[in-house]
Design a protein around this motif. Sequence first.
Motif, mmCIF file in Angstrom:
data_model
loop_
_atom_site.group_PDB
_atom_site.id
_atom_site.type_symbol
_atom_site.label_atom_id
_atom_site.label_comp_id
_atom_site.label_asym_id
_atom_site.label_seq_id
_atom_site.Cartn_x
_atom_site.Cartn_y
_atom_site.Cartn_z
ATOM 1 N N GLY A 83 0.794 -1.224 0.000
ATOM 2 C CA GLY A 83 0.000 0.000 0.000
ATOM 3 C C GLY A 83 0.828 1.276 0.000
ATOM 4 O O GLY A 83 2.069 1.252 0.097
ATOM 5 N N LEU A 84 0.118 2.404 -0.069
ATOM 6 C CA LEU A 84 0.779 3.705 -0.149
ATOM 7 C C LEU A 84 1.593 4.016 1.103
ATOM 8 O O LEU A 84 2.674 4.602 1.019
ATOM 9 N N ILE A 266 -5.113 20.585 -8.392
ATOM 10 C CA ILE A 266 -5.622 19.291 -8.852
ATOM 11 C C ILE A 266 -4.594 18.633 -9.763
ATOM 12 O O ILE A 266 -4.088 19.256 -10.702
ATOM 13 N N HIS A 267 -4.278 17.382 -9.471
ATOM 14 C CA HIS A 267 -3.357 16.600 -10.289
ATOM 15 C C HIS A 267 -4.148 15.452 -10.909
ATOM 16 O O HIS A 267 -4.602 14.551 -10.191
ATOM 17 N N LEU A 268 -4.333 15.477 -12.215
ATOM 18 C CA LEU A 268 -5.021 14.394 -12.916
ATOM 19 C C LEU A 268 -3.972 13.483 -13.541
ATOM 20 O O LEU A 268 -3.110 13.944 -14.285
ATOM 21 N N LEU A 269 -4.065 12.197 -13.237
ATOM 22 C CA LEU A 269 -3.057 11.239 -13.678
ATOM 23 C C LEU A 269 -3.611 10.374 -14.802
ATOM 24 O O LEU A 269 -4.718 9.829 -14.702
ATOM 25 N N ALA A 270 -2.840 10.256 -15.860
ATOM 26 C CA ALA A 270 -3.266 9.446 -16.999
ATOM 27 C C ALA A 270 -3.383 7.985 -16.592
ATOM 28 O O ALA A 270 -2.571 7.482 -15.810
ATOM 29 N N ASP A 271 -4.412 7.334 -17.097
ATOM 30 C CA ASP A 271 -4.629 5.935 -16.762
ATOM 31 C C ASP A 271 -5.318 5.248 -17.924
ATOM 32 O O ASP A 271 -6.202 5.828 -18.562
ATOM 33 N N GLU A 272 -4.924 4.000 -18.182
ATOM 34 C CA GLU A 272 -5.522 3.269 -19.288
ATOM 35 C C GLU A 272 -6.997 2.980 -19.044
ATOM 36 O O GLU A 272 -7.796 2.938 -19.972
ATOM 37 N N ARG A 273 -7.353 2.769 -17.791
ATOM 38 C CA ARG A 273 -8.755 2.500 -17.468
ATOM 39 C C ARG A 273 -9.507 3.806 -17.268
ATOM 40 O O ARG A 273 -8.946 4.810 -16.835
ATOM 41 N N ASN A 274 -10.784 3.801 -17.566
ATOM 42 C CA ASN A 274 -11.604 4.997 -17.343
ATOM 43 C C ASN A 274 -12.949 4.629 -16.730
ATOM 44 O O ASN A 274 -13.940 5.312 -16.944
ATOM 45 N N TRP A 282 -9.791 3.001 -7.417
ATOM 46 C CA TRP A 282 -8.581 3.423 -8.120
ATOM 47 C C TRP A 282 -7.339 3.122 -7.287
ATOM 48 O O TRP A 282 -6.348 2.586 -7.788
ATOM 49 N N LEU A 283 -7.393 3.417 -5.985
ATOM 50 C CA LEU A 283 -6.257 3.176 -5.105
ATOM 51 C C LEU A 283 -5.924 1.695 -4.988
ATOM 52 O O LEU A 283 -4.779 1.329 -4.728
ATOM 53 N N GLY A 284 -6.933 0.840 -5.154
ATOM 54 C CA GLY A 284 -6.708 -0.585 -5.038
ATOM 55 C C GLY A 284 -6.132 -1.218 -6.289
ATOM 56 O O GLY A 284 -5.810 -2.412 -6.291
ATOM 57 N N ARG A 285 -5.974 -0.442 -7.360
ATOM 58 C CA ARG A 285 -5.461 -0.985 -8.612
ATOM 59 C C ARG A 285 -3.949 -1.219 -8.526
ATOM 60 O O ARG A 285 -3.213 -0.417 -7.967
ATOM 61 N N ALA A 286 -3.506 -2.323 -9.063
ATOM 62 C CA ALA A 286 -2.068 -2.588 -9.121
ATOM 63 C C ALA A 286 -1.377 -1.489 -9.928
ATOM 64 O O ALA A 286 -1.825 -1.117 -11.008
ATOM 65 N N GLY A 287 -0.324 -0.942 -9.391
ATOM 66 C CA GLY A 287 0.413 0.109 -10.081
ATOM 67 C C GLY A 287 0.016 1.514 -9.693
ATOM 68 O O GLY A 287 0.712 2.474 -10.056
ATOM 69 N N CYS A 288 -1.075 1.673 -8.952
ATOM 70 C CA CYS A 288 -1.531 3.023 -8.592
ATOM 71 C C CYS A 288 -0.524 3.726 -7.685
ATOM 72 O O CYS A 288 -0.265 4.913 -7.840
ATOM 73 N N GLN A 291 2.293 5.081 -9.583
ATOM 74 C CA GLN A 291 1.834 6.212 -10.385
ATOM 75 C C GLN A 291 1.711 7.471 -9.524
ATOM 76 O O GLN A 291 2.016 8.581 -9.967
ATOM 77 N N LEU A 292 1.298 7.291 -8.286
ATOM 78 C CA LEU A 292 1.075 8.426 -7.381
ATOM 79 C C LEU A 292 2.367 9.030 -6.837
ATOM 80 O O LEU A 292 2.457 10.251 -6.651
ATOM 81 N N MET A 293 3.345 8.207 -6.542
ATOM 82 C CA MET A 293 4.473 8.626 -5.726
ATOM 83 C C MET A 293 5.244 9.846 -6.241
ATOM 84 O O MET A 293 5.555 10.749 -5.448
ATOM 85 N N PRO A 294 5.590 9.968 -7.528
ATOM 86 C CA PRO A 294 6.372 11.148 -7.948
ATOM 87 C C PRO A 294 5.659 12.470 -7.654
ATOM 88 O O PRO A 294 6.254 13.385 -7.072
#
Length: 309
Positions: A83-84, A266-274, A282-288, A291-294
């Motif tokens: 987790g985060l 507001i930070h909008l992050l690109a994602d393949e799923r919509n 969204w937070l439970g998705r593998a790779g999230c 994607q968030l950390m930087p």
Amino acid sequence: MSAQLGVKSSSGLFPAVLKEAELKGDYVEDVYLLKPGNSMDRAAEFAVTRLSAPGKRKVGLPPLVMLHGLYRNRQQWIAGGQGLAMALINEGYDVWLPELREHGSSPLRSQVHATEPQDIVECDLPAAAMFIREQTGAPAIWIGVDVGSLAALFTLQSGILSSQMISGLVSLGGPCDKEAISLGKRIASVGLRARMLQERAGDEPERRDWINYWRKRFGLLSYWRGRPVESLKLFLSQPRQVMHIFAPEHFAAKLSRWRNLNSVTIHLLADERNDYASAREWLGRAGCVDQLMPGLRLSIEQLSSQSER
């Protein structure tokens, strides 16, 4: 390796017991039980967990407080070591995980008062902030999702939490995420449906009844959700930015009401799923987390530097 301690902490604020200390692989989980005695139910207690990774802690980084979502607990941030919160302690941060009343390690009680949502905001979160400030010696940055973000936002807006206690807020998804507070599913998950069936002599409640029951029990949360702009009166009077929102890019429409507020980024992050229905999905998705950390790291640095000015 786990130890049940029951040892009083060094807090001079109110009773605070180190309930449990556990070494889990390469990190330590200390669970404190706080009893501030500042609400209608003076016996109410709630848990605050401190996560640390020995040897990785970096001096000078702000403490982070992470507030889980409705009917979740600290495991939302730990997620079996993926987790985060785990990513943040591995970066050297001091991470604290409060658990709302009746959630996670917080004790269950025989009676629940109608003022619970208000008590969480006006009593529990300020007590947690004071305790964490006492233990760390620095104001924290708070990170929340759905009701966790919402509760922190209103505690800050009300002036109960000052800049000495909190130096900024990060919301993962909008603080007013409707899908994250879906009525029937969330109510049923804590047994309220069974209580309603008992009260109604076994009759299945209609949706209107669900809504009325929800408003009776969590009316304040419903009020908050419907008036996000009004809730930012304090933010609008402050020149510095005090809240950052992270979300997948298809949440843009949901976040439109926050876009023109000078105190919000507001930070909008690109994602393949919509097709995410909520921030928690969204937070439970593998790779999230990766994607968030930087962006999250930069936002924490910015909020921390602003608080030092």
